[in-house]
Design a protein around this motif. Structure first.
Motif, short mmCIF file in Angstrom:
data_model
loop_
_atom_site.label_atom_id
_atom_site.label_comp_id
_atom_site.label_asym_id
_atom_site.label_seq_id
_atom_site.Cartn_x
_atom_site.Cartn_y
_atom_site.Cartn_z
N LYS A 144 -12.44 -33.44 33.01
CA LYS A 144 -12.79 -33.46 34.44
C LYS A 144 -11.62 -34.00 35.24
N ASP A 145 -11.51 -33.57 36.47
CA ASP A 145 -10.44 -34.04 37.34
C ASP A 145 -10.84 -35.37 37.97
N ILE A 146 -10.14 -36.43 37.59
CA ILE A 146 -10.43 -37.75 38.17
C ILE A 146 -9.25 -38.26 38.99
N SER A 147 -8.33 -37.37 39.32
CA SER A 147 -7.12 -37.79 40.03
C SER A 147 -7.44 -38.39 41.40
N LEU A 148 -8.52 -37.92 42.03
CA LEU A 148 -8.92 -38.44 43.34
C LEU A 148 -10.22 -39.22 43.26
N ALA A 149 -10.60 -39.62 42.07
CA ALA A 149 -11.87 -40.32 41.88
C ALA A 149 -11.88 -41.64 42.65
N LYS A 150 -13.04 -41.97 43.19
CA LYS A 150 -13.19 -43.23 43.89
C LYS A 150 -13.12 -44.39 42.88
N PRO A 151 -12.69 -45.56 43.33
CA PRO A 151 -12.64 -46.71 42.41
C PRO A 151 -14.04 -47.14 41.98
N ASN A 152 -14.07 -47.74 40.80
CA ASN A 152 -15.33 -48.28 40.24
C ASN A 152 -16.39 -47.20 40.06
N THR A 153 -15.93 -46.04 39.58
CA THR A 153 -16.86 -44.94 39.31
C THR A 153 -16.78 -44.56 37.84
N LEU A 154 -17.84 -43.91 37.37
CA LEU A 154 -17.97 -43.54 35.95
C LEU A 154 -18.08 -42.03 35.84
N HIS A 155 -17.35 -41.44 34.89
CA HIS A 155 -17.29 -39.98 34.78
C HIS A 155 -17.51 -39.53 33.34
N TYR A 156 -18.37 -38.52 33.18
CA TYR A 156 -18.67 -37.99 31.85
C TYR A 156 -17.84 -36.73 31.60
N GLY A 157 -17.28 -36.63 30.38
CA GLY A 157 -16.51 -35.45 30.03
C GLY A 157 -16.01 -35.52 28.61
N GLU A 158 -14.93 -34.78 28.32
CA GLU A 158 -14.38 -34.73 26.97
C GLU A 158 -12.92 -35.14 26.98
N ILE A 159 -12.49 -35.82 25.93
CA ILE A 159 -11.07 -36.10 25.72
C ILE A 159 -10.51 -34.95 24.88
N ILE A 160 -9.41 -34.37 25.38
CA ILE A 160 -8.80 -33.19 24.75
C ILE A 160 -7.43 -33.57 24.20
N ASP A 161 -7.14 -33.22 22.95
CA ASP A 161 -5.81 -33.52 22.40
C ASP A 161 -4.80 -32.47 22.85
N LYS A 162 -3.54 -32.62 22.44
CA LYS A 162 -2.48 -31.74 22.94
C LYS A 162 -2.60 -30.32 22.41
N GLU A 163 -3.40 -30.12 21.36
CA GLU A 163 -3.66 -28.77 20.86
C GLU A 163 -4.82 -28.11 21.59
N GLY A 164 -5.47 -28.86 22.48
CA GLY A 164 -6.58 -28.30 23.23
C GLY A 164 -7.93 -28.49 22.55
N SER A 165 -7.98 -29.27 21.49
CA SER A 165 -9.24 -29.50 20.78
C SER A 165 -9.95 -30.74 21.33
N THR A 166 -11.27 -30.68 21.34
CA THR A 166 -12.07 -31.82 21.80
C THR A 166 -12.06 -32.93 20.75
N ILE A 167 -11.75 -34.13 21.20
CA ILE A 167 -11.80 -35.29 20.31
C ILE A 167 -13.19 -35.93 20.33
N ASP A 168 -13.74 -36.09 21.56
CA ASP A 168 -15.03 -36.75 21.67
C ASP A 168 -15.58 -36.57 23.07
N ASP A 169 -16.91 -36.63 23.20
CA ASP A 169 -17.56 -36.76 24.50
C ASP A 169 -17.48 -38.23 24.90
N VAL A 170 -17.02 -38.49 26.13
CA VAL A 170 -16.75 -39.87 26.52
C VAL A 170 -17.22 -40.14 27.95
N LEU A 171 -17.22 -41.42 28.30
CA LEU A 171 -17.38 -41.86 29.68
C LEU A 171 -16.09 -42.55 30.09
N VAL A 172 -15.55 -42.18 31.25
CA VAL A 172 -14.31 -42.78 31.75
C VAL A 172 -14.61 -43.58 33.01
N SER A 173 -14.25 -44.86 32.98
CA SER A 173 -14.38 -45.73 34.16
C SER A 173 -13.04 -45.76 34.88
#
Length: 456
Positions: A37-66
């Motif tokens: 997910k694009d969090i480049s303009l995310a507001k501070p103190n917010t939580l975002h659900y998505g996936e971490i992608i490695d450099k090969e484009g594979s999903t590592i895990d479903d995560v929450l990013v603060s």
């Protein structure tokens, strides 16, 4: 300060959830580059659900990013925290992916060091973070929390303000030294203030003895002749079979140490070699260490199962003159002479506390634990208590006290203001060194933060 972007695992691997921390000027954009997910303009103190992608484009895990934006973050920098599943493989993979994207592995304590350098906390509060992480009992937890909340810093701030008041008035006099009729500083008032500062610094410095004991555990030496039940008592107090128990005399030939918690206080019990005359060289070494541990202990448990001679009592009392000595009458479950022992103690050692127990059956162990807690004489501790726990703080307070003592002596001797001002300045510097109010040398910072764990 190094403005690299740093990352590190902030939780132990293997739990249900693991957290990876990222901090630095590009923390959000680096995290964004590996996040679905694009969090480049995310507001501070917010939580975002998505996936971490490695450099090969594979999903590592479903995560929450603060997302946290400077200066409103732990470090005072742009920061993110990635909450993953707790698999060691997943967490290591996320860290390596962040490193590939432009981060470097954080050094031990680097997050808290950055928080200090960015003005999010003073140096004493930063040190409290490590104490809080390593707290092993209720008392050490409360002491660390109090320091982290800034209660110690507030005490020092009050002292510095009082010192500055004295210094300002004296230096104002020096500026107008050619006008002898002018006196800006009432010497009697300044003397009272200096004595008040001296008393408070003394109290803080004295609290280090309590703080250090609570942090490391109050040392309790268990002493007595061979085969009186010292090791059995140790096992009862620890609630586990730590020491070998045997009817053979001289089984314990070296000291055995372990800790347990009583009423929120950690006690460090030391089972010592039995005191007796022996030709065994190894056992003699153990007995020598017993006497050394007596010197190091705060509380002494002297275990007996027969009537001690007046010479024995005299020797123990002399060796334990500055200790809390408790006589333990053991084996009351099968000791017909327990009454005689008590009567004898009442006659020749009425000033000594004694308890009757059966270490084998656990009889009256709870009463012994309560006696130990009282003997420790620990003041009631809450989150507002100010107790010094750091040797660095104690040393600085001691030097500050030496300086304010010289100030008081100089005032009593009616010495010139410039001499008094110099010692006031030194006292101020020593107190400022505790909180890092002035520029702190890199080697001092390195020594403080090198003991932190990675991720804090």
């Amino acid at each position: 300060m190094n403005n690299d972007n740093i990352c590190a695992l902030a939780t132990p691997a293997g739990g249900a959830i693991g957290i990876v921390r990222v901090s630095g000027p590009e923390a959000i954009s680096i995290t964004n580059s590996i996040f679905s997910k694009d969090i480049s303009l995310a507001k501070p103190n917010t939580l975002h659900y998505g996936e971490i992608i490695d450099k090969e484009g594979s999903t590592i895990d479903d995560v929450l990013v603060s997302v946290y934006r400077a200066p409103h973050s732990y470090t005072g920098e742009d920061s993110t925290e990635i909450s993953c599943h707790g698999s060691a493989y997943i967490l290591n993979k996320v860290v390596h992916t962040l490193i590939d994207a432009g981060c470097r592995q954080a050094e031990p304590g680097e997050y808290t060091k950055r928080a200090y350098l960015n003005g999010k906390m003073d140096l004493s509060q930063a040190e409290a973070v490590a104490d809080l992480v390593s707290a092993t009992n209720r008392a050490s937890h409360k002491m660390a929390l109090s320091q982290l909340k800034g209660h110690f810093s507030s005490e020092l701030s009050i002292l510095r303000d009082q010192l500055l008041k004295i210094t300002s008035l004296l230096e104002l006099e020096l500026d107008f030294s050619d006008h002898e009729e002018l006196e800006f500083a009432d010497r009697s008032e300044l003397m009272q203030l200096a004595q008040k500062i001296h008393q408070r610094i003394t109290t803080l410095a004295k609290s280090f003895e309590t703080g250090n004991a609570l942090k490391k555990g109050i040392p309790v030496a268990i002493i007595g002749k061979t085969n009186v039940g010292k090791s059995t008592l140790l096992n009862q107090l620890l609630h586990e079979d730590k020491a070998i128990v045997s009817d053979i005399h001289g089984t314990t030939r070296d000291v055995i140490e372990d800790t347990t918690e009583i009423n929120g206080i950690t006690f460090r019990f030391i089972d010592t070699a039995g005191i007796r005359q022996t030709e065994d060289k190894v056992e003699q070494l153990g007995i020598g260490r017993t006497f050394k541990k007596i010197d190091e202990a705060t509380i002494i448990l002297w275990i007996i199962d027969s009537i001690p001679s007046s010479d024995e009592i005299k020797n123990i009392k002399e060796r334990c003159a500055d200790k809390n000595l408790i006589i333990i009458i053991n084996k009351i479950d099968n000791n017909n002479s327990a009454t005689d022992i008590i009567n004898q103690l009442t006659t020749i050692a009425s000033d000594l506390q004694h308890l009757e127990i059966s270490a084998k059956l656990g009889t009256n162990i709870s009463q012994l634990e309560e006696a130990l807690y009282k003997a420790a004489n620990i003041p009631e501790i809450n989150e507002n208590s100010v107790i010094v726990t750091s040797a660095r703080h104690y040393e600085a307070l001691t030097r500050a006290n030496e300086s304010i003592t010289r100030v008081i002596d100089a005032m009593e001797a009616d010495l010139s203001g410039d001499l008094i001002s110099e010692d006031l300045r030194i006292c101020l510097e020593q107190l400022s060194e505790i909180t890092g109010g002035q520029i702190t040398p890199n080697e001092v910072l390195g020594n403080i933060f090198q003991h932190f764990c990675i991720g804090k």
